[in-house]
Design a protein around this motif. Structure first.
Motif, PDB file in Angstrom:
ATOM      1  N   ALA A  52     -10.019   5.235  -1.279  1.00  0.00           N
ATOM      2  CA  ALA A  52      -9.253   5.221  -2.518  1.00  0.00           C
ATOM      3  C   ALA A  52      -7.852   4.725  -2.144  1.00  0.00           C
ATOM      4  CB  ALA A  52      -9.188   6.614  -3.138  1.00  0.00           C
ATOM      5  N   LEU A  53      -7.467   3.568  -2.675  1.00  0.00           N
ATOM      6  CA  LEU A  53      -6.200   2.932  -2.308  1.00  0.00           C
ATOM      7  C   LEU A  53      -5.313   2.757  -3.530  1.00  0.00           C
ATOM      8  CD1 LEU A  53      -7.751   0.112  -0.094  1.00  0.00           C
ATOM      9  CD2 LEU A  53      -6.593   2.139   0.729  1.00  0.00           C
ATOM     10  N   SER A  54      -4.006   2.867  -3.319  1.00  0.00           N
ATOM     11  CA  SER A  54      -3.031   2.601  -4.370  1.00  0.00           C
ATOM     12  C   SER A  54      -2.018   1.597  -3.848  1.00  0.00           C
ATOM     13  CB  SER A  54      -2.306   3.884  -4.790  1.00  0.00           C
ATOM     14  OG  SER A  54      -3.201   4.779  -5.378  1.00  0.00           O
ATOM     15  N   PHE A  55      -1.637   0.658  -4.717  1.00  0.00           N
ATOM     16  CA  PHE A  55      -0.697  -0.402  -4.341  1.00  0.00           C
ATOM     17  C   PHE A  55       0.393  -0.513  -5.395  1.00  0.00           C
ATOM     18  CE2 PHE A  55      -4.733  -1.468  -2.452  1.00  0.00           C
ATOM     19  CZ  PHE A  55      -4.389  -1.833  -1.164  1.00  0.00           C
ATOM     20  N   LYS A 101      -2.845  -0.321   6.174  1.00  0.00           N
ATOM     21  CA  LYS A 101      -1.967   0.781   6.529  1.00  0.00           C
ATOM     22  C   LYS A 101      -0.956   0.989   5.412  1.00  0.00           C
ATOM     23  CE  LYS A 101      -2.330   0.099  11.471  1.00  0.00           C
ATOM     24  NZ  LYS A 101      -3.009  -1.131  11.726  1.00  0.00           N
ATOM     25  N   ILE A 102      -0.453   2.207   5.284  1.00  0.00           N
ATOM     26  CA  ILE A 102       0.555   2.507   4.269  1.00  0.00           C
ATOM     27  C   ILE A 102       1.828   1.736   4.587  1.00  0.00           C
ATOM     28  CG2 ILE A 102       2.016   4.332   3.318  1.00  0.00           C
ATOM     29  CD1 ILE A 102      -0.339   6.212   3.597  1.00  0.00           C
ATOM     30  N   GLY A 103       2.409   1.095   3.565  1.00  0.00           N
ATOM     31  CA  GLY A 103       3.619   0.296   3.722  1.00  0.00           C
ATOM     32  C   GLY A 103       3.352  -1.166   4.026  1.00  0.00           C
ATOM     33  N   CYS A 126       0.844  -1.192   0.000  1.00  0.00           N
ATOM     34  CA  CYS A 126       0.000   0.000   0.000  1.00  0.00           C
ATOM     35  C   CYS A 126       0.884   1.249   0.000  1.00  0.00           C
ATOM     36  CB  CYS A 126      -0.915   0.000   1.217  1.00  0.00           C
ATOM     37  SG  CYS A 126      -2.024   1.416   1.274  1.00  0.00           S
ATOM     38  N   ILE A 127       0.666   2.132  -0.976  1.00  0.00           N
ATOM     39  CA  ILE A 127       1.448   3.363  -1.046  1.00  0.00           C
ATOM     40  C   ILE A 127       0.580   4.609  -0.850  1.00  0.00           C
ATOM     41  CG2 ILE A 127       3.297   2.409  -2.450  1.00  0.00           C
ATOM     42  CD1 ILE A 127       1.945   3.666  -4.905  1.00  0.00           C
ATOM     43  N   GLU A 128      -0.737   4.450  -0.943  1.00  0.00           N
ATOM     44  CA  GLU A 128      -1.628   5.590  -0.718  1.00  0.00           C
ATOM     45  C   GLU A 128      -2.959   5.097  -0.188  1.00  0.00           C
ATOM     46  OE1 GLU A 128      -3.683   9.292  -3.142  1.00  0.00           O
ATOM     47  OE2 GLU A 128      -2.581   7.779  -4.248  1.00  0.00           O
ATOM     48  N   ARG A 129      -3.486   5.835   0.796  1.00  0.00           N
ATOM     49  CA  ARG A 129      -4.770   5.480   1.400  1.00  0.00           C
ATOM     50  C   ARG A 129      -5.513   6.775   1.697  1.00  0.00           C
ATOM     51  NH1 ARG A 129      -5.989   4.571   7.244  1.00  0.00           N
ATOM     52  NH2 ARG A 129      -7.843   3.278   7.306  1.00  0.00           N
ATOM     53  N   LYS A 130      -6.653   6.971   1.040  1.00  0.00           N
ATOM     54  CA  LYS A 130      -7.435   8.189   1.228  1.00  0.00           C
ATOM     55  C   LYS A 130      -8.866   7.805   1.562  1.00  0.00           C
ATOM     56  CE  LYS A 130      -7.201  12.034  -1.401  1.00  0.00           C
ATOM     57  NZ  LYS A 130      -7.352  12.826  -2.639  1.00  0.00           N
ATOM     58  N   ARG A 131      -9.345   8.276   2.708  1.00  0.00           N
ATOM     59  CA  ARG A 131     -10.718   7.975   3.129  1.00  0.00           C
ATOM     60  C   ARG A 131     -11.651   9.041   2.568  1.00  0.00           C
ATOM     61  NH1 ARG A 131     -14.977   8.113   6.759  1.00  0.00           N
ATOM     62  NH2 ARG A 131     -15.464   6.128   7.732  1.00  0.00           N
TER      63      ARG A 131
END
Length: 117
Positions: A74-77, A97-99, A63-68
């Motif tokens: 909205a998640l980026s991996f 969690k990020i990372g 996980c490199i981005e997490r936006k609620r």
């Protein structure tokens, strides 16, 4: 944008149908019902087309981005050399969690399952 247009069409169909019933105008009532039926048909077609033509895939990523947002995350991996961005429900995305390294099950832009590794 398409969701807003669909919402407006449903609301307009309901209002026109109710107004037609209240003032006892059969043509207005029929128009409202037809708007609702057309909207439901288009939405059903898009739903079935998405589920039949979009494959489900599994992969691992960090996980490199997490936006609620109000209704989803909205998640980026990072997956090998690529970056996958998608949407997860509030229940599915809240434990990430990020990372953190996870296994994903996705269908198009929708993240169906997230399993921690």
């Amino acid at each position: 944008m398409l969701e807003r247009i669909g919402s407006i069409a449903v609301l307009a169909g309901l209002i026109i149908s109710v107004v037609g019933s209240v003032i006892e105008n059969q043509d207005l009532k029929t128009t409202g019902v037809l708007i609702l039926l057309i909207t439901a048909t288009v939405a059903g077609y898009r739903f079935i087309k998405f589920h039949l033509t979009t494959p489900t895939s599994d992969f691992e990523g960090i996980c490199i981005e997490r936006k609620r947002l109000p209704t989803y995350y909205a998640l980026s991996f990072r997956t090998g050399g690529e970056i996958y961005s998608g949407r997860a429900s509030l229940r599915t995305g809240e434990g990430v969690k990020i990372g953190e390294k996870v296994r994903l099950k996705v269908k198009g832009p929708a993240i169906l399952e997230i399993t921690r590794l």
